[in-house]
Enzyme design. Structure first.
Site, short mmCIF file in Angstrom:
data_model
loop_
_atom_site.label_atom_id
_atom_site.label_comp_id
_atom_site.label_asym_id
_atom_site.label_seq_id
_atom_site.Cartn_x
_atom_site.Cartn_y
_atom_site.Cartn_z
N PHE A 1 0.86 -1.19 0.00
CA PHE A 1 0.00 0.00 0.00
C PHE A 1 0.89 1.23 0.00
O PHE A 1 1.66 1.45 0.93
CB PHE A 1 -0.96 0.06 1.20
N ASP B 1 9.44 2.86 1.92
CA ASP B 1 8.26 3.65 2.22
C ASP B 1 7.96 3.48 3.71
O ASP B 1 7.38 2.48 4.13
CB ASP B 1 7.07 3.21 1.37
N LYS C 1 2.60 10.97 7.10
CA LYS C 1 1.74 10.73 8.26
C LYS C 1 2.24 11.45 9.53
O LYS C 1 1.99 12.63 9.69
CB LYS C 1 1.53 9.24 8.46
C1 LIG Z 1 -0.77 6.04 4.18
C2 LIG Z 1 0.34 5.56 3.35
C3 LIG Z 1 0.70 6.20 2.16
C4 LIG Z 1 -0.12 7.31 1.56
O1 LIG Z 1 -0.19 8.44 2.39
P1 LIG Z 1 -1.34 9.53 2.12
O2 LIG Z 1 -0.93 10.68 3.02
O3 LIG Z 1 -2.64 8.92 2.52
O4 LIG Z 1 -1.29 9.88 0.68
C5 LIG Z 1 1.83 5.76 1.49
N1 LIG Z 1 2.55 4.74 1.96
C6 LIG Z 1 2.24 4.09 3.09
C7 LIG Z 1 3.09 2.97 3.56
C8 LIG Z 1 1.11 4.46 3.82
O5 LIG Z 1 0.79 3.80 4.93
#
Ligand SMILES: *Cc1c(COP(=O)(O)O)cnc(C)c1O
Length: 407
Positions: free
Chosen positions: A149, A234, A263
């Site tokens: 994700f 990520d 986040k």
């Molecule tokens: C939440 C998330 C994203 C996307 O972040 P947004 O601020 O919602 O665009 C990307 N990578 C990971 C691992 C995430 O948990």
């Protein structure tokens, strides 16, 4: 003008009706209408209190309205909030310096949302692939993991392996190869001369806090170094203290080439994301090649800088690591009956449920009735990630509610 709901406000049912009448249905929220919050606790419009064990999917890792973060935001609100990158600000430099140092890196490219950080990482990898590695023009590939994700843009969902995120949104961006997460042989076999980068979550969040086999991340690091491929981690959800380390990669003593952050970096106040790397990589971006109107704005930098300051002492990471160890024991004690598996690192846990006994959704609804907020992922997994400021007593109480719901 439709004034059906004008002026109507108040109870949970009223607010839910109003929201669902005027706001798109791209989520299926639990029936809790939050109107105020402090620390680990939120209060709904009917005055009920809940312990927030989702914490905005890590966006609220320091809890709601952390005093140091609110103070930094207030102070900046009285100075300047947006300059655009057409000019400099006195906030971007200090924020970038300290975030780069926290990550053991050299340079920061600020964006807003996590998805934008991922998109930036994709562009960075491709340009680096052509200009530095010498990949044939138009041929660059990026290796990703199944069940990833990384956000919701069309390019990103194009390399998702979850059909519900893709259905009806194609065609998608080419140039991505998915391999099973945790399978080093599959990943190594997928690398060829077109490979610019490997892009993975060191622990997969939305997939259900999936921890790869030990040695996997070190193996990815070694393969990337050997094959001259960028390792992009990520850590939008796993990073900034969540797992008991500043970065989940550190749990395996691994240092990637690029961190993608978001986040928690915005302190639950404003969206702040960043790509953090070294100069030999980041220098492929030159003026005009990438940008964002809001990325790196002074308010975001002031809040992000305050978040970095909180993490510099290591206090939150230690707290998450220490509490996390006893929590994992408590959670493992739930296995049997409805609970078929448990994974946790720091204050981040995935609890697999037997859907013939209870669905994730039903478990979350019952938890909410008992004053605990959590959210299921993929129907039969509960994902818990309370603020890193939660106390041992609060966490034990939350686990007691979980036990009551699941037994
Ligand atoms: C939440 C998330 C994203 C996307 O972040 P947004 O601020 O919602 O665009 C990307 N990578 C990971 C691992 C995430 O948990």
């Amino acid at each position: 003008m439709n004034s059906l709901f004008a002026g109507q406000a108040g109870t949970t049912q009223d607010e839910i009706l109003l929201e669902s009448h005027y706001s798109a249905h791209n989520y299926a929220p639990l029936p809790v209408v939050i109107s105020s919050a402090e620390g680990c606790w939120v209060t709904d419009v009917d005055g009920r209190r809940y312990l927030d064990c989702l914490a905005g999917y890590s966006a609220l890792s320091f809890g709601h309205r952390h005093p140091a973060l609110i103070a930094a935001a207030r102070e900046q609100l009285d100075k300047v909030t947006l300059t655009s990158r057409a000019f400099h600000s006195d906030q971007l430099g200090p924020f970038s310096r300290d975030l780069a140092a926290l990550a053991g890196m050299e340079v920061v490219l600020p964006m807003n949302t996590g998805a934008e950080a991922v998109e930036t990482g994709v562009k960075l990898a491709r340009r680096w692939g052509y200009r530095v590695k010498g990949i044939e023009p138009g041929k660059a590939t990026i290796i990703v993991a199944a069940n990833n994700f990384h956000g919701r843009t069309t390019t990103i969902i194009g390399f998702s392996t979850d059909p519900t995120t893709q259905d009806g949104f194609g065609p998608f961006t080419p140039g991505f190869r998915a391999v099973p997460f945790g399978d080093l042989d599959a990943l190594t076999a997928a690398i060829d001369e077109t490979t610019a980068a490997v892009l993975i979550e060191p622990i997969q969040g939305e997939a259900g806090v999936v921890v790869p086999p030990s040695g996997y991340l070190a193996g990815v690091r070694a393969a990337c170094t050997r094959e001259n491929v960028l390792f992009i981690a990520d850590e939008v959800q796993s990073g900034l203290g969540r797992t008991g380390a500043t970065f989940a990669c550190e749990l395996e003593d691994v240092h990637p080439d690029v961190y993608l952050l978001g986040k928690a970096l915005g302190g639950g106040i404003v969206p702040v994301s960043a790509v953090v790397s070294t100069w030999p990589i980041m220098e492929v971006f030159d003026p005009g090649s990438h940008g964002s109107t809001f990325g790196g704005n002074p308010l975001a930098c002031a809040v992000g800088h305050a978040v970095v300051k909180l993490l510099e002492t290591g206090e939150y990471q230690r707290h998450a690591a220490t509490l996390g160890r006893t929590w994992l024991d408590q959670l493992q004690g739930l296995i049997g009956g409805a609970v078929t598996g448990v994974r946790a690192r720091g204050l981040w846990a995935g609890i697999d449920l037997d859907p013939t006994i209870i669905s994730g959704r039903a478990a979350c609804e019952r938890l909410a009735e008992r004053g605990v907020l959590a959210k299921e992922t993929h129907e039969s997994t509960l994902r818990l990630g309370p603020p890193l400021t939660i106390t041992a007593d609060e966490l034990t109480w939350a686990t007691d509610q979980l036990r009551a719901v699941l037994s």
